[in-house]
Scaffold this motif. Structure first.
Motif, PDB file in Angstrom:
ATOM      1  N   GLU A  93       1.189   4.008  -3.076  1.00 42.84           N
ATOM      2  CA  GLU A  93       0.879   5.409  -2.789  1.00 42.84           C
ATOM      3  C   GLU A  93       2.037   6.318  -3.169  1.00 42.84           C
ATOM      4  OE1 GLU A  93      -1.233   8.690  -1.941  1.00 42.84           O
ATOM      5  OE2 GLU A  93      -1.957   6.622  -2.115  1.00 42.84           O
ATOM      6  N   LYS A 124       0.832  -1.208   0.000  1.00 41.26           N
ATOM      7  CA  LYS A 124       0.000   0.000   0.000  1.00 41.26           C
ATOM      8  C   LYS A 124       0.864   1.255   0.000  1.00 41.26           C
ATOM      9  CE  LYS A 124      -3.700   2.334   2.560  1.00 41.26           C
ATOM     10  NZ  LYS A 124      -4.616   2.266   3.740  1.00 41.26           N
ATOM     11  N   ASP A 143      -3.771   0.381 -10.469  1.00 42.51           N
ATOM     12  CA  ASP A 143      -3.353  -0.366  -9.287  1.00 42.51           C
ATOM     13  C   ASP A 143      -3.633  -1.856  -9.469  1.00 42.51           C
ATOM     14  OD1 ASP A 143      -2.777  -1.339  -6.792  1.00 42.51           O
ATOM     15  OD2 ASP A 143      -3.872   0.215  -5.701  1.00 42.51           O
TER      16      ASP A 143
END
Length: 332
Positions: free
Chosen positions: A279, A275, A293
């Protein structure tokens, strides 16, 4: 003692006229010796290359002396890069996961230009090199995996001779020149021996076979399970590439590889590493860059050859989904 002809001279006396005769002869001798040595070496190398080629064992010219990179460079040399409008770049996360068929349209000529083993800084370097000889490109796509972010030392981005690579890919120098300029004899012998093995092509990590668009999907599962190591400098490099493409009015598409459940359970059980990584990628894209993604694709272990590479059917599904997203974005 002096005589009528002047002072006598010792046999060890300095004779400048003798030096004048000796120096050109000495230089001429070494030039002939050097030229002969180079000529004999080139002849022996040529004979060796001819024998290997006649047996179907000759590796691609060793610009890098890494088979999967040199084979991709040889493939690109055969393409009309001046007419390509869409190129895929990156490591084997791109090379082995993208089927370029869905990206081909009446207005789009797409090619998978990605080799293998590249980190992000090397991908940025290679992308710039390709753009210099591919003036019609309006879209660049890269598939990223955490492994691409292991290390990004800026001083080591240029992984080959830039001038020679450009001239070679653009067919401005003879095909054989890299063999002569970069004669990696031991590498050529090792690769020739590898090509004689009966299992060549059956090992999913060793297959160099590419389709018409430069892709080489995996043939089967592999035991490789790389531990995630993320170098923050790689994000700076990615941002620099994004800025470069944005300023050149070239669409930049960044997709991440889906997450292999086995890899996640071993290294990222709570999902925080992946994650944070995705990001940081998002935050370093600029302008109209598109981010896709891969974690949105909740696939089981059967979809993966290893954490970086998908099995063929899933690689095609992955490619189709990316192509559809790109097409839909273009229609908006």
């Amino acid at each position: 003692m002096s005589g009528k002809d002047g002072p006598s001279r010792s046999k060890h006396s300095h004779d400048p006229s003798g030096d004048a005769r000796w120096e050109p002869n000495f230089i001429r001798y070494w030039l002939m010796y050097f030229s002969s040595a180079v000529g004999i070496t080139a002849l022996l190398l040529g004979v060796g290359l001819f024998i290997l080629k006649s047996q179907g064992l000759l590796p691609a010219p060793p610009l890098v002396a890494t088979a999967c990179i040199d084979e991709k460079l040889a493939f690109l040399r055969k393409q009309d890069l001046g007419e390509m409008t869409f190129i895929a770049v990156g490591s084997s996360a791109t090379w082995r996961n993208l089927d370029m068929t869905p990206f081909q349209t009446d207005d789009t000529r797409a090619i998978n230009a990605a080799p293998c083993y590249l980190y992000v800084h090397e991908t940025a370097y290679f992308t710039k090199l390709l753009l210099d000889i591919s003036p019609s490109v309006d879209t660049v796509l890269v598939v990223l995996a955490p492994r691409d972010f292991d290390a990004c030392p800026a001083s080591q981005a240029a992984f080959m001779n830039t001038w020679l690579a450009k001239q070679y890919i653009a067919r401005r120098v003879p095909y054989w020149l890299p063999y002569l300029v970069n004669p990696r004899i031991s590498y050529l012998i090792t690769e020739a021996q590898t090509r004689t093995k009966s299992n060549l092509g059956l090992n999913p990590q060793s297959s160099m076979e590419m389709d018409a668009y430069g892709s080489s999907l995996m043939l089967g599962p592999a035991p490789w399970r790389p531990k995630p190591v993320i170098d923050a400098e790689c994000f700076d490099v990615l941002r620099g590439l994004s800025v470069l493409l944005d300023e050149a009015d070239i669409k930049f598409i960044v997709a991440t590889i889906p997450v292999m459940p086995e890899w996640r359970d071993r290294f990222d059980r709570d999902g925080l590493i992946y994650k944070a990584w995705t990001e940081d990628i998002r935050q370093n894209l600029v302008g109209d860059a598109m981010f896709l993604d891969g974690s949105d694709m909740d696939w089981g272990n059967e979809a993966f050859a290893d954490p970086v590479h998908l099995m063929p059917d899933y690689a095609r599904r992955f490619s189709g989904m990316i192509a559809e997203r790109v097409s839909n974005a273009g229609d908006d």
